[in-house]
Design an enzyme around this catalytic site. Structure first.
Site, PDB file in Angstrom:
ATOM      1  N   HIS A  95      -1.601 -35.201 -29.004  1.00 12.80           N
ATOM      2  CA  HIS A  95      -2.407 -36.420 -28.991  1.00 12.80           C
ATOM      3  C   HIS A  95      -3.789 -36.183 -28.396  1.00 12.80           C
ATOM      4  CE1 HIS A  95      -1.950 -37.516 -24.643  1.00 12.80           C
ATOM      5  NE2 HIS A  95      -0.750 -36.965 -24.741  1.00 12.80           N
ATOM      6  N   ASP A  97      -5.766 -38.983 -27.413  1.00  9.80           N
ATOM      7  CA  ASP A  97      -6.155 -40.080 -26.516  1.00  9.80           C
ATOM      8  C   ASP A  97      -5.810 -39.732 -25.079  1.00  9.80           C
ATOM      9  OD1 ASP A  97      -3.448 -40.283 -27.513  1.00  9.80           O
ATOM     10  OD2 ASP A  97      -3.281 -42.220 -26.492  1.00  9.80           O
ATOM     11  N   ASP A 128      -3.295 -33.140 -20.252  1.00  8.77           N
ATOM     12  CA  ASP A 128      -2.618 -34.154 -21.076  1.00  8.77           C
ATOM     13  C   ASP A 128      -3.598 -34.786 -22.063  1.00  8.77           C
ATOM     14  OD1 ASP A 128      -0.661 -35.924 -21.947  1.00  8.77           O
ATOM     15  OD2 ASP A 128      -0.932 -37.300 -20.274  1.00  8.77           O
ATOM     16  N   GLU A 162      -0.901 -42.045 -28.565  1.00 13.50           N
ATOM     17  CA  GLU A 162       0.351 -41.640 -27.899  1.00 13.50           C
ATOM     18  C   GLU A 162       0.521 -42.346 -26.571  1.00 13.50           C
ATOM     19  OE1 GLU A 162       3.076 -39.543 -25.243  1.00 13.50           O
ATOM     20  OE2 GLU A 162       0.898 -39.757 -24.969  1.00 13.50           O
ATOM     21  N   GLU A 163      -0.570 -42.516 -25.843  1.00 17.40           N
ATOM     22  CA  GLU A 163      -0.482 -43.092 -24.509  1.00 17.40           C
ATOM     23  C   GLU A 163      -0.079 -44.568 -24.525  1.00 17.40           C
ATOM     24  OE1 GLU A 163      -0.436 -41.461 -21.893  1.00 17.40           O
ATOM     25  OE2 GLU A 163      -1.688 -39.675 -22.054  1.00 17.40           O
ATOM     26  N   GLU A 186       2.778 -31.204 -24.934  1.00 17.84           N
ATOM     27  CA  GLU A 186       2.646 -32.018 -23.728  1.00 17.84           C
ATOM     28  C   GLU A 186       2.685 -31.073 -22.533  1.00 17.84           C
ATOM     29  OE1 GLU A 186       2.048 -35.142 -23.318  1.00 17.84           O
ATOM     30  OE2 GLU A 186       2.623 -36.183 -25.158  1.00 17.84           O
ATOM     31  N   HIS A 380      -2.732 -37.777 -15.641  1.00 21.28           N
ATOM     32  CA  HIS A 380      -3.079 -39.154 -15.253  1.00 21.28           C
ATOM     33  C   HIS A 380      -3.597 -39.244 -13.819  1.00 21.28           C
ATOM     34  CE1 HIS A 380      -0.271 -41.193 -18.477  1.00 21.28           C
ATOM     35  NE2 HIS A 380      -0.807 -40.059 -18.919  1.00 21.28           N
TER      36      HIS A 380
END
Length: 409
Positions: A95, A97, A128, A162-163, A186, A380
């Site tokens: 991903h 995003d 990520d 995805e998030e 991931e 994150h």
């Protein structure tokens, strides 16, 4: 392996590409710019790229659709390397995003100002998953330099959303992307994860009856009633931990239920007339969404039946926001064996977080593994980072997987 391939797969080269991607704040719904950069880079390096757009409404009607961002259109990018009639197809899903990173507390540099320091690449998305995406891009470019080394096809789908629930991956499946095996990139610290947990977002609203604080006994405290619900949900978490066993999860509470937000009441000096609890319901790999939801709904109904007030004012359970369905691939599947062969020292375990593996498995039956550089511990978080050496290691192992998995038996 030629000199050009060696240069492409060096950690420094991959990190430079990753830094270009990190500098673009591709938050949910704002992924077009980074997709344009990925398209241009791949095309410049001899990789065929097919862009498609799906109307958001065409994806939203799918039973597995989940999103917190309202998208009128969902871009699907399909990059391919390999012969026109492949023997087998390997899908690499990653991903583009990222979660918001504007908060400065804890960052030593700006979240979208990538920097390499002491062998680590810092920036939002470095782990990520823009570091992993850059590594995959370089692998496809290396394969494009030596197309005769492939008898099958390697497909990259850099997906959006995805998030916030996986709308991009779902759109790619609706668009017809299929494969014999998949790697979902991931941050796993290069561990191999044939299983990933699911996560369902929920809210429970508890009703009370307001009263002036000086005569609060004439009202009913929604806060006190909410504690009953809270304790019952924690009991459900323990019950599920006792019966939902999976060989790749070695922990006392493999699929937690987290209640992370609470609000309620209208005035500090009145008895609270309402409370709303929001949380995350962890599900086991492959656990049907409907069954998991029914367990929470039943638990809330059961506690309501034990309390006279709640019996007449049953708390409302809502399923809100994003959902990630769990994924589970047998450890003897060809894709697992191919990755284990390329990374024989890597542990094999289950990922506790939700990702797009479950969509690939439950929607289209594509077996896969979650695998990539970087740690979920820093994803994150402020000062998110990935080791440049791990980008290089991952790229070289992925190149081996691409060649061996797509080869005929």
């Amino acid at each position: 392996m030629g000199a050009s391939t060696d240069a492409l797969l060096s950690g420094e080269a991959i990190a430079r590409t990753a830094a270009e991607l990190i500098a673009i704040p591709s938050l949910g719904g704002e992924e077009d710019e980074v997709l344009a950069v990925v398209t241009r880079w791949l095309t410049d390096h001899g990789v065929a790229v097919e862009p498609r757009d799906l109307p958001g409404r065409a994806v939203a009607i799918h039973p597995f659709h989940s999103a917190e961002v309202d998208r009128e259109r969902i871009p699907v990018l399909i990059a391919r390397v390999g012969p026109a009639e492949p023997t087998r197809r390997l899908l690499v899903n990653v991903h583009v995003d990222v979660v918001p990173g504007a908060e400065q507390d804890g960052w030593t540099t700006g979240p979208f100002e990538p920097v390499i320091r002491d062998g680590l690449l810092y920036g939002r998305g470095s782990a990520d998953t823009k570091g992993g995406l850059a590594a995959v891009m370089h692998v496809l470019a290396a394969l494009a330099l030596e197309p005769s080394s492939l008898t099958g096809e390697v497909v990259l789908t850099p997906v959006v959303g995805e998030e916030d629930g996986g709308a991009g991956t779902l759109a790619s499946l609706i668009a017809g992307v299929r494969a014999d095996g998949a790697i979902v990139v991931e941050p796993t610290d290069l561990a191999i994860a044939p299983a990933s947990a699911g996560a369902l977002c929920f809210a429970v609203t508890v009703e009370g009856r307001t009263a002036h604080g000086s005569v609060r006994h004439t009202g009913v405290s929604a806060i006190e009633k909410a504690w009953l619900v809270h304790r019952r949900i924690l009991d459900l978490e323990a019950e599920r931990a006792g019966r939902l066993h999976h060989p790749l999860y070695d922990t006392d509470v493999p699929f937690p239920i987290c209640m992370g937000r609470i609000e309620g009441g209208d005035y500090r000096c009145d008895e609270a007339a309402w409370v709303r609890i929001e949380g995350r319901f962890g599900t086991a790999p492959g656990e049907p969404v409907a069954r998991a939801r029914a367990e929470l709904e039943q638990a809330v109904a059961e506690i309501a039946a034990t309390d006279p007030w709640l019996t007449d004012h049953v708390p409302e359970v809502e399923w809100i926001g994003a959902q990630w369905v769990g994924g589970d691939t047998p450890t003897d599947d060809d894709i697992v064996r191919a990755v284990r062969s390329a990374a024989p020292a890597a542990p094999v375990l289950g990922m506790p977080y939700g990702c797009d593996l479950g969509l690939l498995r439950q929607v289209s039956g594509i077996p896969g593994v979650v695998w990539g550089p970087g740690s979920a511990d820093v994803a994150h978080a402020p000062d998110e980072h990935v080791a440049v050496a791990d980008l290089e290691r991952f790229a070289n192992m992925l190149l081996e997987v691409a060649r061996t998995f797509t080869a005929p038996d």
